[in-house]
Design a protein around this motif. Structure first.
Motif, PDB file in Angstrom:
ATOM      1  N   ASP A 149     -14.461  -8.415  -8.269  1.00  0.00           N
ATOM      2  CA  ASP A 149     -14.188  -7.193  -7.526  1.00  0.00           C
ATOM      3  C   ASP A 149     -13.043  -6.382  -8.130  1.00  0.00           C
ATOM      4  O   ASP A 149     -12.176  -5.844  -7.426  1.00  0.00           O
ATOM      5  N   GLY A 150     -13.028  -6.279  -9.448  1.00  0.00           N
ATOM      6  CA  GLY A 150     -12.013  -5.481 -10.109  1.00  0.00           C
ATOM      7  C   GLY A 150     -10.665  -6.138 -10.230  1.00  0.00           C
ATOM      8  O   GLY A 150      -9.698  -5.502 -10.641  1.00  0.00           O
ATOM      9  N   SER A 151     -10.574  -7.419  -9.900  1.00  0.00           N
ATOM     10  CA  SER A 151      -9.332  -8.172 -10.000  1.00  0.00           C
ATOM     11  C   SER A 151      -9.528  -9.283 -11.032  1.00  0.00           C
ATOM     12  O   SER A 151     -10.355 -10.177 -10.835  1.00  0.00           O
ATOM     13  N   ILE A 152      -8.768  -9.216 -12.125  1.00  0.00           N
ATOM     14  CA  ILE A 152      -8.966 -10.141 -13.243  1.00  0.00           C
ATOM     15  C   ILE A 152      -7.844 -11.176 -13.252  1.00  0.00           C
ATOM     16  O   ILE A 152      -6.660 -10.833 -13.235  1.00  0.00           O
ATOM     17  N   ARG A 153      -8.244 -12.434 -13.273  1.00  0.00           N
ATOM     18  CA  ARG A 153      -7.289 -13.538 -13.399  1.00  0.00           C
ATOM     19  C   ARG A 153      -7.790 -14.501 -14.466  1.00  0.00           C
ATOM     20  O   ARG A 153      -8.992 -14.714 -14.607  1.00  0.00           O
ATOM     21  N   ASP A 154      -6.841 -15.067 -15.189  1.00  0.00           N
ATOM     22  CA  ASP A 154      -7.179 -16.124 -16.132  1.00  0.00           C
ATOM     23  C   ASP A 154      -7.496 -17.367 -15.307  1.00  0.00           C
ATOM     24  O   ASP A 154      -6.647 -17.859 -14.562  1.00  0.00           O
ATOM     25  N   ALA A 155      -8.715 -17.896 -15.419  1.00  0.00           N
ATOM     26  CA  ALA A 155      -9.169 -18.918 -14.470  1.00  0.00           C
ATOM     27  C   ALA A 155      -9.847 -20.082 -15.180  1.00  0.00           C
ATOM     28  O   ALA A 155     -10.433 -19.934 -16.259  1.00  0.00           O
ATOM     29  N   TRP A 156      -9.754 -21.243 -14.542  1.00  0.00           N
ATOM     30  CA  TRP A 156     -10.618 -22.371 -14.882  1.00  0.00           C
ATOM     31  C   TRP A 156     -11.910 -22.224 -14.082  1.00  0.00           C
ATOM     32  O   TRP A 156     -11.870 -21.990 -12.874  1.00  0.00           O
ATOM     33  N   PHE A 157     -13.060 -22.329 -14.765  1.00  0.00           N
ATOM     34  CA  PHE A 157     -14.332 -22.343 -14.043  1.00  0.00           C
ATOM     35  C   PHE A 157     -14.895 -23.752 -14.057  1.00  0.00           C
ATOM     36  O   PHE A 157     -14.763 -24.497 -15.032  1.00  0.00           O
ATOM     37  N   VAL A 158     -15.471 -24.130 -12.930  1.00  0.00           N
ATOM     38  CA  VAL A 158     -16.019 -25.475 -12.741  1.00  0.00           C
ATOM     39  C   VAL A 158     -17.388 -25.335 -12.098  1.00  0.00           C
ATOM     40  O   VAL A 158     -17.508 -24.790 -11.000  1.00  0.00           O
ATOM     41  N   HIS A 159     -18.423 -25.789 -12.774  1.00  0.00           N
ATOM     42  CA  HIS A 159     -19.768 -25.714 -12.217  1.00  0.00           C
ATOM     43  C   HIS A 159     -19.920 -26.676 -11.036  1.00  0.00           C
ATOM     44  O   HIS A 159     -19.239 -27.708 -10.955  1.00  0.00           O
ATOM     45  N   ALA A 160     -20.823 -26.337 -10.129  1.00  0.00           N
ATOM     46  CA  ALA A 160     -21.105 -27.209  -8.986  1.00  0.00           C
ATOM     47  C   ALA A 160     -21.541 -28.584  -9.490  1.00  0.00           C
ATOM     48  O   ALA A 160     -22.331 -28.696 -10.429  1.00  0.00           O
ATOM     49  N   GLY A 161     -20.998 -29.618  -8.856  1.00  0.00           N
ATOM     50  CA  GLY A 161     -21.285 -30.976  -9.277  1.00  0.00           C
ATOM     51  C   GLY A 161     -20.350 -31.495 -10.344  1.00  0.00           C
ATOM     52  O   GLY A 161     -20.524 -32.614 -10.840  1.00  0.00           O
ATOM     53  N   VAL A 162     -19.338 -30.709 -10.687  1.00  0.00           N
ATOM     54  CA  VAL A 162     -18.411 -31.063 -11.762  1.00  0.00           C
ATOM     55  C   VAL A 162     -17.000 -31.151 -11.195  1.00  0.00           C
ATOM     56  O   VAL A 162     -16.637 -30.421 -10.277  1.00  0.00           O
ATOM     57  N   SER A 163     -16.196 -32.053 -11.759  1.00  0.00           N
ATOM     58  CA  SER A 163     -14.789 -32.175 -11.389  1.00  0.00           C
ATOM     59  C   SER A 163     -13.955 -32.219 -12.666  1.00  0.00           C
ATOM     60  O   SER A 163     -14.326 -32.873 -13.641  1.00  0.00           O
ATOM     61  N   ALA A 164     -12.839 -31.521 -12.644  1.00  0.00           N
ATOM     62  CA  ALA A 164     -11.915 -31.505 -13.776  1.00  0.00           C
ATOM     63  C   ALA A 164     -10.559 -32.001 -13.299  1.00  0.00           C
ATOM     64  O   ALA A 164      -9.963 -31.418 -12.377  1.00  0.00           O
ATOM     65  N   ALA A 165     -10.043 -33.089 -13.892  1.00  0.00           N
ATOM     66  CA  ALA A 165      -8.784 -33.705 -13.475  1.00  0.00           C
ATOM     67  C   ALA A 165      -7.703 -33.438 -14.514  1.00  0.00           C
ATOM     68  O   ALA A 165      -7.912 -33.644 -15.718  1.00  0.00           O
ATOM     69  N   PHE A 166      -6.523 -32.986 -14.045  1.00  0.00           N
ATOM     70  CA  PHE A 166      -5.418 -32.609 -14.922  1.00  0.00           C
ATOM     71  C   PHE A 166      -4.221 -33.519 -14.643  1.00  0.00           C
ATOM     72  O   PHE A 166      -3.768 -33.613 -13.499  1.00  0.00           O
ATOM     73  N   PRO A 167      -3.680 -34.195 -15.665  1.00  0.00           N
ATOM     74  CA  PRO A 167      -2.467 -35.001 -15.450  1.00  0.00           C
ATOM     75  C   PRO A 167      -1.233 -34.102 -15.353  1.00  0.00           C
ATOM     76  O   PRO A 167      -1.038 -33.202 -16.171  1.00  0.00           O
ATOM     77  N   VAL A 168      -0.384 -34.356 -14.341  1.00  0.00           N
ATOM     78  CA  VAL A 168       0.800 -33.531 -14.112  1.00  0.00           C
ATOM     79  C   VAL A 168       1.942 -34.415 -13.619  1.00  0.00           C
ATOM     80  O   VAL A 168       1.724 -35.311 -12.792  1.00  0.00           O
ATOM     81  N   SER A 169       3.152 -34.133 -14.101  1.00  0.00           N
ATOM     82  CA  SER A 169       4.357 -34.760 -13.569  1.00  0.00           C
ATOM     83  C   SER A 169       4.967 -33.798 -12.553  1.00  0.00           C
ATOM     84  O   SER A 169       5.366 -32.684 -12.913  1.00  0.00           O
ATOM     85  N   ILE A 170       5.053 -34.235 -11.304  1.00  0.00           N
ATOM     86  CA  ILE A 170       5.460 -33.335 -10.229  1.00  0.00           C
ATOM     87  C   ILE A 170       6.987 -33.291 -10.128  1.00  0.00           C
ATOM     88  O   ILE A 170       7.630 -34.317  -9.916  1.00  0.00           O
ATOM     89  N   PRO A 171       7.601 -32.106 -10.261  1.00  0.00           N
ATOM     90  CA  PRO A 171       9.056 -31.991 -10.082  1.00  0.00           C
ATOM     91  C   PRO A 171       9.424 -32.003  -8.600  1.00  0.00           C
ATOM     92  O   PRO A 171       8.552 -32.012  -7.718  1.00  0.00           O
ATOM     93  N   GLU A 172      10.719 -31.976  -8.322  1.00  0.00           N
ATOM     94  CA  GLU A 172      11.197 -31.920  -6.942  1.00  0.00           C
ATOM     95  C   GLU A 172      10.828 -30.580  -6.319  1.00  0.00           C
ATOM     96  O   GLU A 172      10.822 -29.543  -6.975  1.00  0.00           O
ATOM     97  N   ASP A 173      10.506 -30.625  -5.029  1.00  0.00           N
ATOM     98  CA  ASP A 173      10.254 -29.418  -4.239  1.00  0.00           C
ATOM     99  C   ASP A 173       9.247 -28.495  -4.929  1.00  0.00           C
ATOM    100  O   ASP A 173       9.495 -27.306  -5.128  1.00  0.00           O
ATOM    101  N   ALA A 174       8.090 -29.064  -5.283  1.00  0.00           N
ATOM    102  CA  ALA A 174       7.102 -28.330  -6.077  1.00  0.00           C
ATOM    103  C   ALA A 174       5.956 -27.827  -5.212  1.00  0.00           C
ATOM    104  O   ALA A 174       5.666 -28.351  -4.129  1.00  0.00           O
ATOM    105  N   VAL A 175       5.288 -26.800  -5.720  1.00  0.00           N
ATOM    106  CA  VAL A 175       4.115 -26.244  -5.067  1.00  0.00           C
ATOM    107  C   VAL A 175       3.096 -25.905  -6.151  1.00  0.00           C
ATOM    108  O   VAL A 175       3.457 -25.513  -7.267  1.00  0.00           O
ATOM    109  N   LEU A 176       1.814 -26.114  -5.821  1.00  0.00           N
ATOM    110  CA  LEU A 176       0.734 -25.692  -6.702  1.00  0.00           C
ATOM    111  C   LEU A 176       0.303 -24.298  -6.265  1.00  0.00           C
ATOM    112  O   LEU A 176      -0.093 -24.092  -5.112  1.00  0.00           O
ATOM    113  N   THR A 177       0.391 -23.333  -7.182  1.00  0.00           N
ATOM    114  CA  THR A 177      -0.050 -21.978  -6.877  1.00  0.00           C
ATOM    115  C   THR A 177      -1.310 -21.677  -7.674  1.00  0.00           C
ATOM    116  O   THR A 177      -1.422 -22.038  -8.848  1.00  0.00           O
ATOM    117  N   LEU A 178      -2.254 -21.009  -7.040  1.00  0.00           N
ATOM    118  CA  LEU A 178      -3.506 -20.629  -7.687  1.00  0.00           C
ATOM    119  C   LEU A 178      -4.224 -19.625  -6.801  1.00  0.00           C
ATOM    120  O   LEU A 178      -3.781 -19.321  -5.689  1.00  0.00           O
TER     121      LEU A 178
END
Length: 741
Positions: free
Chosen positions: A242-271
């Motif tokens: 809808d005219g809004s462009i974001r750099d994105a990960w796409f994942v097809h239905a039936g698929v899962s993508a797992a990312f290893p991350v070290s979580i810092p203190e007082d962290a939040v996942l934004t997306l």
């Protein structure tokens, strides 16, 4: 579009004699000057300023900006996923034509005896994208007409034409893939009386030049919505919803993508989440599902609290179920710790078509036109003699973003679909790499996707985003851009941001809403007043924030009102079209200074980066930071250029080049016409030529043009020229702005 009126030669001679002093000598071999300019017949303000104000050295404050620096803690982006997939590629090709089909197209003669190759009826409904493979065969562009009508009647058909430039010097037999958003091109903004209700692509017509060269088309196909994601089960790419462009990960239905991350203190996942089709999205942290906000149209901003996993190495999984494709826009793990006060936000605020001398601070006697800009001038650092890199938007904005002159980046040289190559370093990418959030809010496609300027931004809101919600301006207005900015900032308030806003109020001064303005203002001044009022609302917001924001206010070009026999912009390099405002303001965090020396819009990105402490771009422009500290006692360089190489409405017009020297003398050269010299210090309106010192000034201009050819060749060698597909909404937006017929 402005109506052209060729000025009769005898009439021009009288005008020239009345307005000019003795003409300067022209360079050897140059031809006598003839003119056929566009002349406006409306009531218009005259050139306002008689001379450049004296410079004011930096004064006051403790120069807090000298302590500015980029963020110390960078966000953690999700990269290198482990994929759990049950995925079958789906090309989603709705129609395909091979070389034999294309060769069988009928050929006929069109206007002026030109030939055309026209396909049979295709009857393809709801196309998503049209692609073709062509061999350049020495041609400079590929031209296609696409037709939608119940019955194919040429004079009544709903037809759209797109011209796609090919890279200069492209090998004639090396295939090139072109890509067109055919569905948007045909149906994007059709509404109201007489609009076609037929949603079928009927025919494709390829006009052919008599005698060639013409490109050879080897294949053509139409893809459905999912085709852009068919090469992999999981991937990362810019996605337009809808005219809004974001750099994105796409994942097809039936698929899962797992990312290893070290979580810092007082962290939040934004997306931000979105979907194509009926996919249902989920996010899991070490197998634990976390709640997401309900999906909305387009992108849905999300914030996931990760404090329960602070200090742990975890796996964040993105997955989709059902039918379709899940989209996860720019997922990052960030700390919510308060940022240091010395990390400023940055906003580049561009008011399209804002001529400097029509602002009160630059000489307009009316103090009602631009009180907000005048306030910023009095409280910040102003560059009185800023020269735009060109006199129209297409080449000027890439210069603001990259610091490269139009002679280097060449955007707009080949056609309307020219794009800045993605690998070219830009200010948005430099600040993004330094830890800033970045977003673009543009009311003009020339300042966004039509020039490749959405690249490097976490979010790019294009004019399409506001389709169907335009007010009397006929485009997204500055208030809508400001509201979108504030909403985006609220998505992740802990992090510093860089935003680019591109407003069109002054550009659209001919709109009925600006007719018959009060207080004796002209329509153009009323449009500036409207733009200034909306800028003022943003300044109020910034002044109320606890954090610091560097606001840079500028324009891409000016506007002529019969000056030198011309109207509009993109028609000359007189100062009425290239003298623009440039103000740096930070709510009492900057000194008050007025800089008289000429500078370029190409200097903007490196100045911003240098003020913050981010490495500078390899660019034509320089940093102006020394002026802020009062350390620059002499002009920072010998002069600045401006170039008018090509415009949409005069593609075969003469090329213009200008050079403004450090002592404010201006050399102006129109190829095939006379050269002129002006003393801007005494005659900013360029009413009289200054015959002295012509040879020296033009020698400097010639040296610059020789160096520009060298940089252009190096640029071409490093970055292949890019040409993008003209989007349907962009076509209509350019028509509304007067750039296309």
């Amino acid at each position: 579009m402005h109506t052209p009126f060729p000025l009769h030669r005898s009439a021009w001679a009288l005008l020239w004699a009345a307005c000019q002093s003795s003409p300067p000598p022209r360079p050897p071999g140059e031809l006598p000057e003839t003119f056929s300019h566009q002349v406006e017949t409306f009531r218009a303000p005259a050139c306002q300023a008689s001379q450049v104000p004296p410079a004011i050295s930096p004064t006051g404050l403790d120069r807090a900006f000298a302590r500015w620096h980029p963020p110390m803690q960078l966000p953690l982006a999700l990269t290198s996923p482990t994929i759990d997939a049950s995925f079958a590629p789906d090309g989603d090709v709705l129609l395909a034509l091979d070389a034999a089909d294309i060769r069988a197209w009928s050929e006929g003669r069109g206007r002026k005896g030109h030939r055309a190759r026209t396909s049979p009826l295709l009857d393809v409904s709801d196309p998503w994208r049209l692609k073709a493979v062509v061999r350049p065969n020495g041609a400079r562009q590929v031209t296609l007409d696409m037709t939608s009508a119940e019955d194919f009647v040429p004079q009544d058909a709903q037809r759209r034409r797109v011209e796609i430039p090919l890279a200069r010097g492209a090998p004639p037999d090396v295939p090139v893939v072109i890509d067109i958003d055919a569905h948007a091109l045909l149906f994007g903004l059709q509404s109201g009386a007489g609009a076609s209700t037929d949603r079928t692509l009927r025919r494709i017509r390829q006009p052919l030049r008599r005698g060639g060269p013409n490109p050879i088309m080897d294949a053509l196909w139409i893809e459905g919505a999912s085709a852009a994601f068919s090469d992999a089960a999981v991937g990362q790419q810019p996605v337009n919803l809808d005219g809004s462009i974001r750099d994105a990960w796409f994942v097809h239905a039936g698929v899962s993508a797992a990312f290893p991350v070290s979580i810092p203190e007082d962290a939040v996942l934004t997306l931000a989440t979105g979907q194509i089709g009926e996919a249902t999205l989920s996010v899991r942290v070490d197998g634990v599902a976390v709640p997401l906000a309900p999906p909305a149209a387009g992108w849905t901003p999300q914030r996931v609290d990760l404090s329960a996993w602070a200090g742990q190495d975890v796996s964040i999984a993105l997955s989709a179920r059902g039918e379709g494709i899940g989209l996860f826009g720019h997922p990052e793990v960030v700390s919510r710790s308060p940022r240091e006060a010395q990390v400023p936000n940055v906003i580049v605020y561009l008011i399209d078509t804002l001529r400097a001398d029509h602002l009160n601070a630059w000489g307009n006697p009316s103090d009602a036109v631009s009180p907000t800009v005048d306030r910023l001038v009095s409280e910040g650092v102003v560059f009185w003699s800023t020269v735009s890199a060109s006199s129209w938007t297409k080449p000027a904005i890439p210069t603001v973003m990259s610091g490269l002159y139009p002679t280097t980046h060449q955007v707009g040289l080949r056609g309307v679909t020219d794009r800045l190559p993605e690998a070219v370093p830009t200010i948005q990418q430099a600040l993004r790499d330094a830890g800033y959030r970045t977003a673009s809010f543009s009311a003009s496609p020339l300042g966004s996707t039509l020039s490749g300027l959405e690249v490097g931004f976490d979010l790019a809101l294009t004019p399409d985003h506001w389709s169907g919600r335009f007010g009397p301006l006929g485009h997204p207005d500055a208030a809508q851009l400001r509201d979108a900015l504030e909403g985006w900032v609220a998505e992740d308030p802990e992090r510093p941001f860089f935003a680019y806003l591109h407003s069109l109020e002054a550009h659209e001064w001919r709109q009925p809403m600006y007719e018959d303005p009060p207080d004796g203002l002209t329509p153009y001044e009323r449009a500036i007043q409207d733009a200034d009022e909306k800028l003022g609302a943003l300044v109020q917001v910034l002044a109320s924030r606890e954090d610091e924001t560097l606001l840079v206010v500028l324009s891409d070009h000016g506007e002529s009102f019969g000056d030198h026999g011309a109207g509009g912009h993109g028609t000359s390099l007189y100062h009425s079209q290239i003298h623009v405002p440039l103000v740096f303001w930070a709510n009492q965090a900057l000194p008050t200074a007025a800089i008289r020396d000429p500078v370029s819009l190409a200097d903007v990105p490196n100045t911003i980066l240098d003020l913050i402490g981010v490495p500078l771009l390899d660019a034509d422009g320089v940093s102006l930071k020394a002026y802020f500290h009062g350390e620059q006692r002499t002009p920072i360089r010998e002069g600045v250029p401006s170039h008018q190489i090509r415009t949409l409405w005069q593609p075969e017009g003469a090329r213009w080049d200008a050079w403004v020297t450090a002592d404010l003398r201006k050399a102006l050269w129109v190829r095939g016409k006379r050269a002129r010299m002006f003393d801007l210090d005494a005659d900013l309106c360029e009413r009289k030529t200054a015959p002295d010192n012509v040879d020296g000034a033009f020698e400097v201009l010639s040296d610059h043009l020789r160096a520009a050819r060298t940089r252009s060749a190096a640029f071409d060698e490093r970055y292949a020229p890019a040409a993008g597909a003209l989007q349907g909404e962009e076509v209509e937006r350019l028509k509304a702005m007067g750039y296309l017929e």
